[in-house]
Design a protein around this motif. Structure first.
Motif, PDB file in Angstrom:
ATOM      1  N   UNK A 143     -29.392 -34.147  13.738  1.00 50.38           N
ATOM      2  CA  UNK A 143     -29.050 -34.753  12.452  1.00 50.38           C
ATOM      3  C   UNK A 143     -29.338 -36.248  12.478  1.00 50.38           C
ATOM      4  N   UNK A 144     -28.878 -36.938  13.522  1.00 56.27           N
ATOM      5  CA  UNK A 144     -29.041 -38.390  13.596  1.00 56.27           C
ATOM      6  C   UNK A 144     -30.506 -38.797  13.698  1.00 56.27           C
ATOM      7  N   UNK A 145     -31.297 -38.024  14.448  1.00 56.86           N
ATOM      8  CA  UNK A 145     -32.710 -38.356  14.621  1.00 56.86           C
ATOM      9  C   UNK A 145     -33.531 -38.073  13.366  1.00 56.86           C
ATOM     10  N   UNK A 146     -32.957 -37.293  12.440  1.00 58.97           N
ATOM     11  CA  UNK A 146     -33.654 -37.010  11.175  1.00 58.97           C
ATOM     12  C   UNK A 146     -33.604 -38.196  10.220  1.00 58.97           C
ATOM     13  N   UNK A 147     -32.721 -39.144  10.487  1.00 59.51           N
ATOM     14  CA  UNK A 147     -32.568 -40.292   9.595  1.00 59.51           C
ATOM     15  C   UNK A 147     -33.721 -41.277   9.782  1.00 59.51           C
ATOM     16  N   UNK A 151     -34.047 -47.996   8.878  1.00 62.72           N
ATOM     17  CA  UNK A 151     -33.088 -48.355   7.837  1.00 62.72           C
ATOM     18  C   UNK A 151     -31.645 -48.013   8.187  1.00 62.72           C
ATOM     19  N   UNK A 152     -31.445 -47.216   9.219  1.00 66.46           N
ATOM     20  CA  UNK A 152     -30.084 -46.755   9.514  1.00 66.46           C
ATOM     21  C   UNK A 152     -29.580 -47.160  10.890  1.00 66.46           C
ATOM     22  N   UNK A 153     -30.438 -47.719  11.719  1.00 64.28           N
ATOM     23  CA  UNK A 153     -30.034 -48.088  13.072  1.00 64.28           C
ATOM     24  C   UNK A 153     -29.537 -49.529  13.129  1.00 64.28           C
ATOM     25  N   UNK A 209     -26.601 -43.317   9.618  1.00 59.54           N
ATOM     26  CA  UNK A 209     -27.516 -42.352  10.232  1.00 59.54           C
ATOM     27  C   UNK A 209     -27.093 -40.928   9.916  1.00 59.54           C
ATOM     28  N   UNK A 210     -25.800 -40.666   9.913  1.00 62.00           N
ATOM     29  CA  UNK A 210     -25.293 -39.325   9.637  1.00 62.00           C
ATOM     30  C   UNK A 210     -25.599 -38.909   8.198  1.00 62.00           C
ATOM     31  N   UNK A 211     -25.306 -39.794   7.250  1.00 59.92           N
ATOM     32  CA  UNK A 211     -25.544 -39.493   5.838  1.00 59.92           C
ATOM     33  C   UNK A 211     -27.028 -39.284   5.571  1.00 59.92           C
ATOM     34  N   UNK A 212     -27.853 -40.196   6.077  1.00 52.73           N
ATOM     35  CA  UNK A 212     -29.291 -40.082   5.819  1.00 52.73           C
ATOM     36  C   UNK A 212     -29.888 -38.876   6.548  1.00 52.73           C
ATOM     37  N   UNK A 213     -29.394 -38.571   7.754  1.00 52.70           N
ATOM     38  CA  UNK A 213     -29.882 -37.412   8.482  1.00 52.70           C
ATOM     39  C   UNK A 213     -29.636 -36.119   7.725  1.00 52.70           C
ATOM     40  N   UNK A 214     -28.499 -36.031   7.061  1.00 58.44           N
ATOM     41  CA  UNK A 214     -28.178 -34.854   6.250  1.00 58.44           C
ATOM     42  C   UNK A 214     -29.041 -34.825   4.989  1.00 58.44           C
ATOM     43  N   UNK A 215     -29.168 -35.974   4.333  1.00 59.03           N
ATOM     44  CA  UNK A 215     -29.893 -36.025   3.062  1.00 59.03           C
ATOM     45  C   UNK A 215     -31.408 -35.868   3.207  1.00 59.03           C
ATOM     46  N   UNK A 216     -31.938 -36.137   4.401  1.00 60.94           N
ATOM     47  CA  UNK A 216     -33.377 -35.989   4.615  1.00 60.94           C
ATOM     48  C   UNK A 216     -33.785 -34.528   4.783  1.00 60.94           C
TER      49      UNK A 216
END
Length: 308
Positions: A143-147, A151-153, A209-216
């Motif tokens: 999930x985290x690597x999908x972000x 922009x998220x790190x 990172x968590x939010x963007x990983x899910x939304x991607x």
């Protein structure tokens, strides 16, 4: 629908969490000239970290803020909840602002010794993010690597403070007041004692990172629409993760609105709050419960459709 206060963060906790989740804020100082302080405002984006809940900001030497603050230490600092990736574009398109924190206070330069101490904390903050990601399970790491890393790190966005050629002056922001502003523009003044006693949410540092990983992920967003159907009885055409915390999460969903005279309903974006069965002490616990909720939702839908 009213939400039980015990199942959401207090406004003070939300402020602390937003400050911990982001690394960039908008600094405002009073412009100065040879005659002293004027009422014009100088504004720019500045990078920062939080140490014991207090913002420490790095201002480039070339910035006019440094001159302004010699004459007048007063300033204000605003930080928005980080909204990366596709969610950011959606919110802009419907002119919805993220939740944010507005601080007023004094911007005080650090001595060389204290600036070195702050720089040490900066390194520790960057390393702690990297350690947390490295220690993640396969599922969470996915999930985290999908972000969008750029922009998220936090470590990626702060590394130029240590490795770049630009020189900075380090300041501490001594706040006198704090205001929480929600996405609808409602303001909530935060008691100084409440702000001092509360802690940032344990998910805050990795929330972007968590939010963007899910939304991607199309599959993960499809699961969010399933949550809306199963737990809120709302038929969602699309959905995005909006925010996460130890108690639960908010989903921004595109659902059918009231029927018009022609019996054609218009879709509208609506927020739904989902509570966790138990408080998540970290991202691992949060993702585990998210998977469990998804499995329960699939079973529920299957049983009603006759596929169980």
């Amino acid at each position: 629908m009213k939400t039980n206060k015990a199942t959401v963060l207090t406004f003070a906790e939300k402020c602390k969490s937003i400050l911990s989740a982001n690394w960039r804020g908008q600094l405002n100082t009073i412009k100065a000239d040879a005659k002293g302080s004027k009422e014009d405002i100088n504004t720019s984006k500045i990078k920062y970290i939080c140490k014991r809940g207090k913002p420490y900001i790095w201002i480039p030497e070339k910035e006019l803020h440094n001159v302004n603050l010699i004459v007048d230490e007063r300033g204000s600092f605003s930080v928005a909840s980080p909204i990366p990736g596709p969610l950011a574009g959606l919110l802009r398109s419907i002119k919805k602002l993220p939740d944010r924190v507005a601080l007023t206070g004094d911007v005080v330069p650090l001595t060389d010794e204290k600036a070195q101490s702050a720089t040490k904390v900066l390194r520790e903050v960057m390393q702690s993010e990297q350690r947390a990601i490295s220690a993640s399970s396969y599922t969470v790491s996915g999930v985290l690597s999908s972000s969008d890393h750029s922009r998220t790190s936090r470590s990626e966005n702060l590394k130029d403070l240590l490795e770049g050629d630009e020189k900075y002056i380090v300041y501490k922001f001594n706040q006198r007041s704090c205001m929480y502003i929600d996405g609808n523009g409602s303001t909530h003044e935060i008691d100084e004692e409440d702000m001092g006693q509360c802690k940032a949410d344990p998910l805050a540092c990795l929330s972007a990172k968590l939010i963007d990983g899910i939304n991607q992920s199309v599959e993960r967003r499809r699961a969010l629409t399933l949550f809306c159907l199963t737990y809120k009885n709302a038929n969602a055409k699309d959905a995005y993760m909006l925010s996460v915390d130890r108690k639960g999460f908010e989903v921004f969903s595109k659902v059918a609105g009231p029927l018009s005279k022609g019996d054609i309903g218009q879709y509208q974006w609506k927020e739904f709050r989902f509570n966790l069965k138990e408080e998540a002490r970290d991202v691992e616990s949060f993702c585990r419960q998210l998977v469990e909720m998804e499995m329960d939702a699939v079973k529920e839908v299957s049983s009603h459709s006759g596929l169980a």
